[in-house]
Design an enzyme around this catalytic site. Structure first.
Site, PDB file in Angstrom:
ATOM      1  CG  HIS A  45       8.027 -29.544   3.314  1.00 47.59           C
ATOM      2  ND1 HIS A  45       8.656 -30.734   3.021  1.00 47.59           N
ATOM      3  CD2 HIS A  45       8.678 -29.033   4.395  1.00 47.59           C
ATOM      4  CE1 HIS A  45       9.632 -30.944   3.899  1.00 47.59           C
ATOM      5  NE2 HIS A  45       9.663 -29.923   4.740  1.00 47.59           N
ATOM      6  CE  LYS A 103     -11.061   2.492   2.491  1.00 43.83           C
ATOM      7  NZ  LYS A 103     -10.531   3.369   3.516  1.00 43.83           N
ATOM      8  CD  GLU A 148      -3.347   0.259   1.960  1.00 40.56           C
ATOM      9  OE1 GLU A 148      -4.157  -0.644   1.729  1.00 40.56           O
ATOM     10  OE2 GLU A 148      -3.346   0.916   3.006  1.00 40.56           O
TER      11      GLU A 148
HETATM   12  O1  PA5 Z   1      -2.991   1.749   5.818  1.00 42.43           O
HETATM   13  C1  PA5 Z   1      -4.106   2.219   5.645  1.00 42.43           C
HETATM   14  O2  PA5 Z   1      -4.312   3.434   5.702  1.00 42.43           O
HETATM   15  C2  PA5 Z   1      -5.292   1.318   5.394  1.00 42.43           C
HETATM   16  O3  PA5 Z   1      -4.933   0.017   5.189  1.00 42.43           O
HETATM   17  C3  PA5 Z   1      -6.257   1.388   6.565  1.00 42.43           C
HETATM   18  O4  PA5 Z   1      -5.618   0.929   7.715  1.00 42.43           O
HETATM   19  C4  PA5 Z   1      -7.525   0.562   6.302  1.00 42.43           C
HETATM   20  O5  PA5 Z   1      -8.120   0.965   5.099  1.00 42.43           O
HETATM   21  C5  PA5 Z   1      -8.510   0.735   7.438  1.00 42.43           C
HETATM   22  O6  PA5 Z   1      -8.797   2.094   7.606  1.00 42.43           O
HETATM   23  P1  PA5 Z   1      -9.428   2.653   8.919  1.00 42.43           P
HETATM   24  O7  PA5 Z   1      -8.503   2.394  10.055  1.00 42.43           O
HETATM   25  O8  PA5 Z   1      -9.604   4.099   8.650  1.00 42.43           O
HETATM   26  O9  PA5 Z   1     -10.740   1.957   9.107  1.00 42.43           O
END
Ligand code: PA5
Length: 461
Positions: free
Chosen positions: A315, A429, A289
């Site tokens: 394995h 989203k 990410e």
């Molecule tokens: O790293 C990030 O920003 C994302 O992976 C969030 O952690 C994830 O989308 C969850 O978001 P939130 O904590 O706002 O619910």
């Protein structure tokens, strides 16, 4: 004792042969290091890199411990509702720092932990049936306070808590969220719920050392002070201006060079430890990410993070690693000392051929397999490095988390992208909001429903 990094088998011309980083390119990276650290220091000064400061936030650690102390012995279960950065660090730390098989045999009055990071109805329903709200603490964690998956879980478990507990439901819900944004903060305040804050300048995947991971840790009894001490030491090492003494800088530079100069862009984190296995998932999200991005000139960049667990994946995946495409760089994680070790018994009559195992320990076998696999991949010409944990403890795990977070930040600078946003996640989203009928997303609903992404010509029915 701190972690060590050995990258002998990553440098071209080393024991692994010609695949690897050109030593002169590494020399150039060392020269470039001061401008990379400067870029990071500027971002930190601008208040964007809060994750570097959280190890010094003793007040938050103490607040989490104080709350955990106030409810000690009251709950059989902690159910974390969260996803991505609000879940993966907690899962990884739980595997590393809680006693093995804790869910089936909880110890010392510590609750079991369930991390609900999916909306698969069968899984969610299983947790709902297993964790009686009367003996459960629900920790809803969402930095944004609005993520659909987490909110839908929250609605479900909230209803169950109210149904079982009446007015007392409030004592069973703790909210971890942003200081001001999102739906959760005002709801928590209106209902007098206990809250913890995710600092505004700490992104989800960098938030494991905030109350996101600390509160479940306090409830589960992890040594949070040692975790933060290790993270602070790791941070200090990883901010060193001396390239050769800076593990994060070396890891980031070497992996970046392997990617852009040799197309070796699959990064395999390979811990030889069942306890460290979920660090792989945490790291996959951190790298994917943060670094999978489009540059300002529109080019898609970033490594593909991957994972394997020793010995299990010997394995399963090692055949591919040894003889498949030369597109992978391996980071072995070796553990020198295990908290408990078990001797392998002498074989009975009829199994004499197993005598070579007699008197050795499982820890010795695990380590031998780690060294043997590293050597086998080295002999197969695969670039690799090894991080050595003297032992698995809160301090060493905290240090390792920080190494990876800082390395990811450095890599962001080297790729020329912003490691701290995630625009590619937003599109999905928004489309989900449209499909689920959220107000204000009507146009998106129409767009998604009319999208032609399936053609009968290409269907097998
Ligand atoms: O790293 C990030 O920003 C994302 O992976 C969030 O952690 C994830 O989308 C969850 O978001 P939130 O904590 O706002 O619910």
């Amino acid at each position: 004792m701190p972690l060590t990094l050995d990258y002998t088998c990553l440098v071209r011309g080393g024991p692994q042969g010609e695949a690897g980083v050109d030593p002169s390119a590494l020399d150039r990276a060392a020269i470039l290091h001061s401008s990379v650290t400067k870029a990071l220091a500027d971002k930190r000064a601008a208040g964007r890199l809060g994750f570097l400061d959280v190890p010094d936030d003793g007040a938050t650690v103490e607040a989490c411990l104080k709350y955990a102390e106030s409810v000690h012995g009251r709950f059989e279960n902690v159910v974390v509702l969260g996803i991505g950065g609000s879940a993966l660090g907690t899962r990884a730390l739980h595997a590393a720092l809680s006693p093995p098989l804790h869910e089936t045999a909880p110890r010392n009055g510590r609750p079991r932990l369930f991390v609900v990071d999916n909306v698969d109805p069968v899984m969610v329903g299983g947790v709902l049936r297993t964790a009686n709200p009367g003996t459960t603490l629900f920790n809803v964690i969402s930095k944004s306070g609005s993520t659909a998956e987490t909110m839908s879980q929250f609605l479900l478990f909230l209803e169950a808590a109210k149904h079982t507990l009446g007015e007392h439901w409030r004592e069973h819900v703790v909210v971890t969220t942003d200081g001001s944004k999102g739906f959760l903060r005002p709801f928590a305040e209106a209902n007098g719920l206990k809250t913890f804050t995710v600092p505004e300048n700490v992104g989800g995947r960098f938030s494991v050392l905030t109350p996101v991971g600390l509160l479940p840790g306090a409830l589960l009894g992890w040594d949070l002070r040692a975790l933060m001490r290790g993270a602070a030491e790791g941070r200090d090492r990883c901010l060193s201006p001396s390239f050769g003494e800076n593990p994060a800088a070396v890891m980031a530079a070497a992996q970046h060079l392997l990617d852009v100069e040799s197309g070796v862009n699959v990064q395999v984190l390979f811990p030889y430890s069942h306890r460290l296995r979920l660090l792989v998932d945490w790291n996959v999200q951190l790298v994917a990410e943060s670094l999978g991005k489009r540059t300002s000139d529109g080019q898609g960049v970033g490594p593909t993070p991957h994972g394997a667990v020793g010995v299990t994946d010997q394995h399963s995946q090692v055949q591919l690693f040894a003889q498949g495409p030369l597109d992978k760089v391996f980071t072995f994680v070796r553990v020198l000392h295990h908290a408990h070790d078990i001797a392998i018994p002498a074989p009975p009559a009829g199994l004499e051929d197993l005598g070579y195992l007699k008197g050795k320990t499982f820890g010795q076998l695990l380590d031998a397999e780690c060294r043997a696999t590293q050597l086998a991949l080295t002999d197969a010409g695969r670039p690799n490095m090894t991080v050595t944990f003297p032992e698995i403890c809160a301090e060493s795990v905290g240090e390792f988390l920080m190494w990876n977070m800082v390395a990811t930040a450095y890599a962001g600078e080297l790729y020329g992208i912003d490691a701290f946003d995630q625009p590619g996640v937003e599109a999905g989203k928004v489309a989900t909001y449209g499909l689920m009928g959220r107000k204000g997303y009507e146009a998106e609903k129409a767009r998604v429903e009319s999208a032609r992404i399936s053609d009968p010509k290409y269907r097998v029915t």
